[in-house]
Structure formats: structure tokens, C-alpha cells
Scaffold this motif. Structure first.
Motif, PDB file in Angstrom:
ATOM      1  N   ASP A 176     -28.991  10.876   1.798  1.00 56.20           N
ATOM      2  CA  ASP A 176     -28.634  11.935   0.856  1.00 56.20           C
ATOM      3  C   ASP A 176     -28.773  13.312   1.498  1.00 56.20           C
ATOM      4  OD1 ASP A 176     -28.061  10.139  -1.131  1.00 56.20           O
ATOM      5  OD2 ASP A 176     -30.022  10.272  -2.103  1.00 56.20           O
ATOM      6  N   THR A 177     -29.880  13.525   2.195  1.00 59.88           N
ATOM      7  CA  THR A 177     -30.083  14.826   2.840  1.00 59.88           C
ATOM      8  C   THR A 177     -29.104  15.011   3.987  1.00 59.88           C
ATOM      9  OG1 THR A 177     -32.436  14.586   2.303  1.00 59.88           O
ATOM     10  CG2 THR A 177     -31.828  16.381   3.783  1.00 59.88           C
ATOM     11  N   LEU A 178     -28.849  13.947   4.734  1.00 57.95           N
ATOM     12  CA  LEU A 178     -27.864  14.016   5.815  1.00 57.95           C
ATOM     13  C   LEU A 178     -26.496  14.393   5.257  1.00 57.95           C
ATOM     14  CD1 LEU A 178     -27.033  13.581   8.770  1.00 57.95           C
ATOM     15  CD2 LEU A 178     -26.693  11.152   8.229  1.00 57.95           C
ATOM     16  N   ASP A 179     -26.150  13.864   4.084  1.00 58.05           N
ATOM     17  CA  ASP A 179     -24.859  14.183   3.483  1.00 58.05           C
ATOM     18  C   ASP A 179     -24.790  15.658   3.079  1.00 58.05           C
ATOM     19  OD1 ASP A 179     -22.266  13.215   2.496  1.00 58.05           O
ATOM     20  OD2 ASP A 179     -23.061  13.709   0.516  1.00 58.05           O
ATOM     21  N   ARG A 180     -25.891  16.215   2.629  1.00 57.27           N
ATOM     22  CA  ARG A 180     -25.914  17.637   2.280  1.00 57.27           C
ATOM     23  C   ARG A 180     -25.714  18.493   3.543  1.00 57.27           C
ATOM     24  NH1 ARG A 180     -30.997  18.861  -1.536  1.00 57.27           N
ATOM     25  NH2 ARG A 180     -29.902  20.863  -1.712  1.00 57.27           N
ATOM     26  N   SER A 186     -27.106  26.861  16.022  1.00 55.33           N
ATOM     27  CA  SER A 186     -28.446  27.168  15.516  1.00 55.33           C
ATOM     28  C   SER A 186     -28.789  26.280  14.323  1.00 55.33           C
ATOM     29  CB  SER A 186     -28.536  28.640  15.112  1.00 55.33           C
ATOM     30  OG  SER A 186     -28.379  29.478  16.231  1.00 55.33           O
ATOM     31  N   PHE A 187     -27.832  26.123  13.428  1.00 56.19           N
ATOM     32  CA  PHE A 187     -28.030  25.289  12.236  1.00 56.19           C
ATOM     33  C   PHE A 187     -28.269  23.827  12.601  1.00 56.19           C
ATOM     34  CE2 PHE A 187     -25.329  22.639   9.234  1.00 56.19           C
ATOM     35  CZ  PHE A 187     -26.368  22.377   8.345  1.00 56.19           C
ATOM     36  N   LEU A 188     -27.386  23.267  13.434  1.00 47.96           N
ATOM     37  CA  LEU A 188     -27.489  21.841  13.740  1.00 47.96           C
ATOM     38  C   LEU A 188     -28.675  21.533  14.663  1.00 47.96           C
ATOM     39  CD1 LEU A 188     -23.760  20.751  14.083  1.00 47.96           C
ATOM     40  CD2 LEU A 188     -25.363  20.246  12.233  1.00 47.96           C
ATOM     41  N   LYS A 189     -29.017  22.440  15.571  1.00 53.69           N
ATOM     42  CA  LYS A 189     -30.202  22.211  16.408  1.00 53.69           C
ATOM     43  C   LYS A 189     -31.470  22.217  15.566  1.00 53.69           C
ATOM     44  CE  LYS A 189     -28.364  23.902  20.806  1.00 53.69           C
ATOM     45  NZ  LYS A 189     -28.395  24.978  21.812  1.00 53.69           N
ATOM     46  N   ALA A 190     -31.521  23.120  14.586  1.00 58.72           N
ATOM     47  CA  ALA A 190     -32.663  23.133  13.667  1.00 58.72           C
ATOM     48  C   ALA A 190     -32.714  21.833  12.870  1.00 58.72           C
ATOM     49  CB  ALA A 190     -32.569  24.330  12.728  1.00 58.72           C
ATOM     50  N   ALA A 191     -31.531  21.365  12.431  1.00 61.96           N
ATOM     51  CA  ALA A 191     -31.469  20.114  11.671  1.00 61.96           C
ATOM     52  C   ALA A 191     -31.875  18.918  12.533  1.00 61.96           C
ATOM     53  CB  ALA A 191     -30.056  19.916  11.117  1.00 61.96           C
ATOM     54  N   ILE A 192     -31.499  18.933  13.797  1.00 59.39           N
ATOM     55  CA  ILE A 192     -31.876  17.844  14.703  1.00 59.39           C
ATOM     56  C   ILE A 192     -33.393  17.809  14.874  1.00 59.39           C
ATOM     57  CG2 ILE A 192     -31.789  17.089  17.118  1.00 59.39           C
ATOM     58  CD1 ILE A 192     -28.816  18.070  17.094  1.00 59.39           C
ATOM     59  N   GLU A 196     -38.699  15.111  13.417  1.00 59.70           N
ATOM     60  CA  GLU A 196     -40.032  15.190  12.814  1.00 59.70           C
ATOM     61  C   GLU A 196     -40.175  14.353  11.560  1.00 59.70           C
ATOM     62  OE1 GLU A 196     -43.219  18.625  11.292  1.00 59.70           O
ATOM     63  OE2 GLU A 196     -41.262  19.194  12.123  1.00 59.70           O
ATOM     64  N   PHE A 197     -39.042  14.143  10.857  1.00 61.49           N
ATOM     65  CA  PHE A 197     -39.160  13.517   9.542  1.00 61.49           C
ATOM     66  C   PHE A 197     -38.387  12.209   9.392  1.00 61.49           C
ATOM     67  CE2 PHE A 197     -40.346  17.920   8.816  1.00 61.49           C
ATOM     68  CZ  PHE A 197     -41.534  17.765   8.106  1.00 61.49           C
ATOM     69  N   GLY A 198     -38.295  11.453  10.485  1.00 63.47           N
ATOM     70  CA  GLY A 198     -37.903  10.066  10.303  1.00 63.47           C
ATOM     71  C   GLY A 198     -36.683   9.540  10.997  1.00 63.47           C
ATOM     72  N   ALA A 199     -35.943  10.384  11.726  1.00 65.87           N
ATOM     73  CA  ALA A 199     -34.764   9.864  12.428  1.00 65.87           C
ATOM     74  C   ALA A 199     -35.172   9.305  13.791  1.00 65.87           C
ATOM     75  CB  ALA A 199     -33.725  10.973  12.591  1.00 65.87           C
ATOM     76  N   HIS A 200     -34.196   9.020  14.623  1.00 64.60           N
ATOM     77  CA  HIS A 200     -34.423   8.546  15.988  1.00 64.60           C
ATOM     78  C   HIS A 200     -35.240   9.568  16.769  1.00 64.60           C
ATOM     79  CE1 HIS A 200     -33.308   7.505  20.165  1.00 64.60           C
ATOM     80  NE2 HIS A 200     -33.132   6.280  19.689  1.00 64.60           N
ATOM     81  N   ARG A 201     -35.974   9.110  17.769  1.00 67.19           N
ATOM     82  CA  ARG A 201     -36.838  10.022  18.533  1.00 67.19           C
ATOM     83  C   ARG A 201     -36.047  11.117  19.239  1.00 67.19           C
ATOM     84  NH1 ARG A 201     -36.989   8.589  24.015  1.00 67.19           N
ATOM     85  NH2 ARG A 201     -35.929   6.644  24.525  1.00 67.19           N
ATOM     86  N   ASN A 202     -34.750  10.893  19.476  1.00 68.64           N
ATOM     87  CA  ASN A 202     -33.888  11.940  20.045  1.00 68.64           C
ATOM     88  C   ASN A 202     -33.207  12.781  18.972  1.00 68.64           C
ATOM     89  OD1 ASN A 202     -34.322  11.394  22.811  1.00 68.64           O
ATOM     90  ND2 ASN A 202     -32.892   9.674  22.714  1.00 68.64           N
ATOM     91  N   GLY A 203     -33.488  12.477  17.714  1.00 63.79           N
ATOM     92  CA  GLY A 203     -32.824  13.177  16.621  1.00 63.79           C
ATOM     93  C   GLY A 203     -31.686  12.358  16.049  1.00 63.79           C
ATOM     94  N   SER A 204     -31.207  12.769  14.902  1.00 69.70           N
ATOM     95  CA  SER A 204     -30.141  12.055  14.206  1.00 69.70           C
ATOM     96  C   SER A 204     -28.886  11.951  15.066  1.00 69.70           C
ATOM     97  CB  SER A 204     -29.800  12.787  12.907  1.00 69.70           C
ATOM     98  OG  SER A 204     -28.554  12.364  12.400  1.00 69.70           O
ATOM     99  N   PRO A 205     -28.400  10.737  15.347  1.00 65.91           N
ATOM    100  CA  PRO A 205     -27.161  10.591  16.122  1.00 65.91           C
ATOM    101  C   PRO A 205     -25.970  11.276  15.453  1.00 65.91           C
ATOM    102  CG  PRO A 205     -28.326   8.493  16.018  1.00 65.91           C
ATOM    103  CD  PRO A 205     -29.019   9.426  15.058  1.00 65.91           C
ATOM    104  N   GLU A 206     -25.912  11.215  14.130  1.00 69.60           N
ATOM    105  CA  GLU A 206     -24.808  11.845  13.409  1.00 69.60           C
ATOM    106  C   GLU A 206     -24.789  13.357  13.638  1.00 69.60           C
ATOM    107  OE1 GLU A 206     -26.976   9.754  12.139  1.00 69.60           O
ATOM    108  OE2 GLU A 206     -25.927   8.125  11.103  1.00 69.60           O
ATOM    109  N   LEU A 207     -25.963  13.984  13.633  1.00 70.99           N
ATOM    110  CA  LEU A 207     -26.039  15.426  13.853  1.00 70.99           C
ATOM    111  C   LEU A 207     -25.650  15.783  15.283  1.00 70.99           C
ATOM    112  CD1 LEU A 207     -29.343  16.269  11.924  1.00 70.99           C
ATOM    113  CD2 LEU A 207     -26.988  16.541  11.139  1.00 70.99           C
ATOM    114  N   HIS A 208     -26.057  14.965  16.243  1.00 74.15           N
ATOM    115  CA  HIS A 208     -25.652  15.202  17.626  1.00 74.15           C
ATOM    116  C   HIS A 208     -24.130  15.109  17.773  1.00 74.15           C
ATOM    117  CE1 HIS A 208     -29.363  15.712  19.868  1.00 74.15           C
ATOM    118  NE2 HIS A 208     -29.917  14.687  19.233  1.00 74.15           N
TER     119      HIS A 208
END
Length: 274
Positions: A41-45, A89-95, A100-112
Motif C-alpha cells: 500500500d505504501t509502495l503504491d502511494r 532526492s525523493f526516490l533515494k530517500a524512499a529507498i 530501514e523498514f522492511g524491504a530488501h537489504r539493498n532497498g526496494s527493487p521497484e524503487l530502484h
């Protein structure tokens, strides 16, 4: 329309993007402060906010001998840089939040994947190393292959094989042989349907041999390949560092220091930590 009025009209969308990017970053800050977990849900936002960032092609067929056209191009490139900086800036902050809050250790693949695609499509000064850094942490090697083929059709001679090699080595440095093979196979398939030649160079020979070698317990062969193709590997200073990491992932070779020198600095730069 006067030049001054035209300039004001051009600046208005730029200011909107800047304000929008600041609000987007503030949204991520709320997620961090509120300790919101990474979920669909948060990823969709975040995805909906990302889609609000404009994609505006740079004006084509301009007469750069004309002052007005040169001014238009300069303003368009400046606006594109601001868009990319804002979205990055937005997407790096989101990654970072996703790590920190539960995605892959490299960050969300979708955001990358989102960030890689936006940097590639909108950057006025394209840096394929940054694009590759995020694509290899994504989950869409076929999209990455399409991007590489597109890049091959418009890059300077000698950049095409470097871009492919860098992409493969980045995947392998993460221990991801599967996506490295998908990338190579799909890139070769796609060039056949476009007016682009797959590069034939010693560097590409090395990459093809390397992909076969890391599937086997063959550290001596791996070392021999590095020596045999040293001149090709030396074309990009980061290749040796990436290959050291490949040796760690596939053959258990221990580094003397954790991510030393250029390798550590490179990944800090790509992730925006420096």
C-alpha cells in the motif's frame, strides 16, 4: 511573446517541480518518523507520487546559431536537471526508508527500477553507471536490456561494450548470476530486431567467458581470464574492483579490507551518500 515573458512561463513549471519534489521528500520523512513499515500500500502511494514527476522531451531541430533557440535549449536542459535532481532526492530517500523498514537489504527493487528509468529518460547529461547501479538492484533485467540497446543506438563508439560489461559485472558483484545471464541473452535478442550491432570486442569475449566460468568451481580459470584480458578490463577503472567482489561472491576470496578505495567510493557516489 517577449523573451522575458517566455522566460517567466518556462520558470513556472520548474518551480512547481521543485515544490513538488520537496513535498515528496517530506512524505518520505513522515514515513520514517512514523516508522511506517514497507508494504504494498505504501509502495503504491510512492509510485503514484513518482508518476507525477513530468517527462518532457528536450526540444529538437533547433538552430543553435540563433540566440533564441540556444536560450530555449539552455533552459530546457536546466529544467531537466532540476527534474532529475528532484525525483532522485525523493526516490533515494524512499529507498533508504525501505531498507530501514522492511524491504530488501539493498532497498526496494521497484524503487530502484523507477529511479533508473527516470534518470535514463530525463537526464540531460546521461551517466550510465548511475542508471546501471539502480537497475541491478531492481528486478527487471529485461527492461534494463531494452535500455542498454536504446543506449547502444545513440552512444559514442566504444561506449556500448563498456556499458554492457559494467552492467554484467555489477550484477555479478551482487552475486546475481541469473539476472546477469538474462540481461546478456535479452540484449543479444533485442539487437537482432533493431538496427543496432552487438559489440564484438575483446571485452565482450571476456564477459562471455566470465559468465560461463563463474558457474563452475574454477578460481584458477577466473584468475587466468583476468590476466589474459587485463588490457580490456583496464578500460574502466571500476572493473577490477567489481571483479574483486565477484571473486568474493563466487569463490570465497577474502578482501583485505571491506569495500576499499575506488569500489567503496563508487557505490557511495551512486547511492547518493557522498
Amino acid at each position: 511573446m517577449s523573451r522575458e515573458r517566455a522566460k517567466r512561463v518556462t520558470l513556472a513549471p520548474v518551480q512547481e517541480v521543485t515544490c513538488g519534489a520537496e513535498l515528496a521528500v517530506m512524505f518520505v520523512e513522515i514515513l520514517v518518523k512514523g516508522k511506517y513499515s514497507y508494504d504494498d500500500d505504501t509502495l503504491d502511494r510512492i509510485r503514484k507520487i513518482y508518476k507525477k514527476f513530468p517527462r518532457i522531451p528536450v526540444p529538437q531541430h533547433l538552430d543553435l546559431a540563433e540566440d533564441d533557440d540556444m536560450q530555449r535549449l539552455s533552459e530546457a536542459l536546466g529544467a531537466a536537471k532540476i527534474r532529475v535532481e528532484g525525483c532522485s532526492s525523493f526516490l533515494k530517500a524512499a529507498i533508504k526508508w525501505s531498507i530501514e523498514f522492511g524491504a530488501h537489504r539493498n532497498g526496494s527493487p521497484e524503487l530502484h527500477d523507477m529511479l533508473a528509468d527516470y534518470i535514463y529518460s530525463e537526464s540531460p547529461e546521461l551517466d550510465m553507471a548511475k542508471v546501471s547501479y539502480h537497475f541491478v538492484r531492481g528486478k527487471n533485467p529485461k527492461k534494463f536490456a531494452s535500455t542498454l540497446v536504446n543506449f547502444m543506438g545513440k552512444c559514442y563508439p566504444g561506449e556500448d561494450d563498456l556499458a554492457i560489461a559494467r552492467a554484467v559485472l555489477m550484477y555479478l558483484s551482487l552475486g546475481n548470476l541469473g539476472d546477469a545471464n538474462v540481461l546478456m541473452d535479452d540484449t543479444k535478442k533485442q539487437v537482432q530486431s533493431r538496427e543496432v550491432d552487438f559489440p564484438r570486442s575483446e571485452l565482450m569475449q571476456f564477459i562471455n567467458y566470465l559468465l560461463q566460468t563463474v558457474q563452475r568451481d574454477a578460481l584458477p580459470l577466473f584468475s587466468m581470464l583476468r590476466q589474459r584480458y587485463k588490457l580490456s578490463i583496464d578500460r574502466d577503472p571500476i572493473f577490477d574492483e567489481l571483479l574483486d567482489e565477484v571473486a568474493v561472491k563466487f569463490y570465497g576470496v577474502r578482501r583485505r579490507n571491506s569495500m576499499p578505495g575506488m569500489f567503496g567510493e563508487f557505490f557511495k557516489m551512486m547511492s547518493g551518500d557522498s
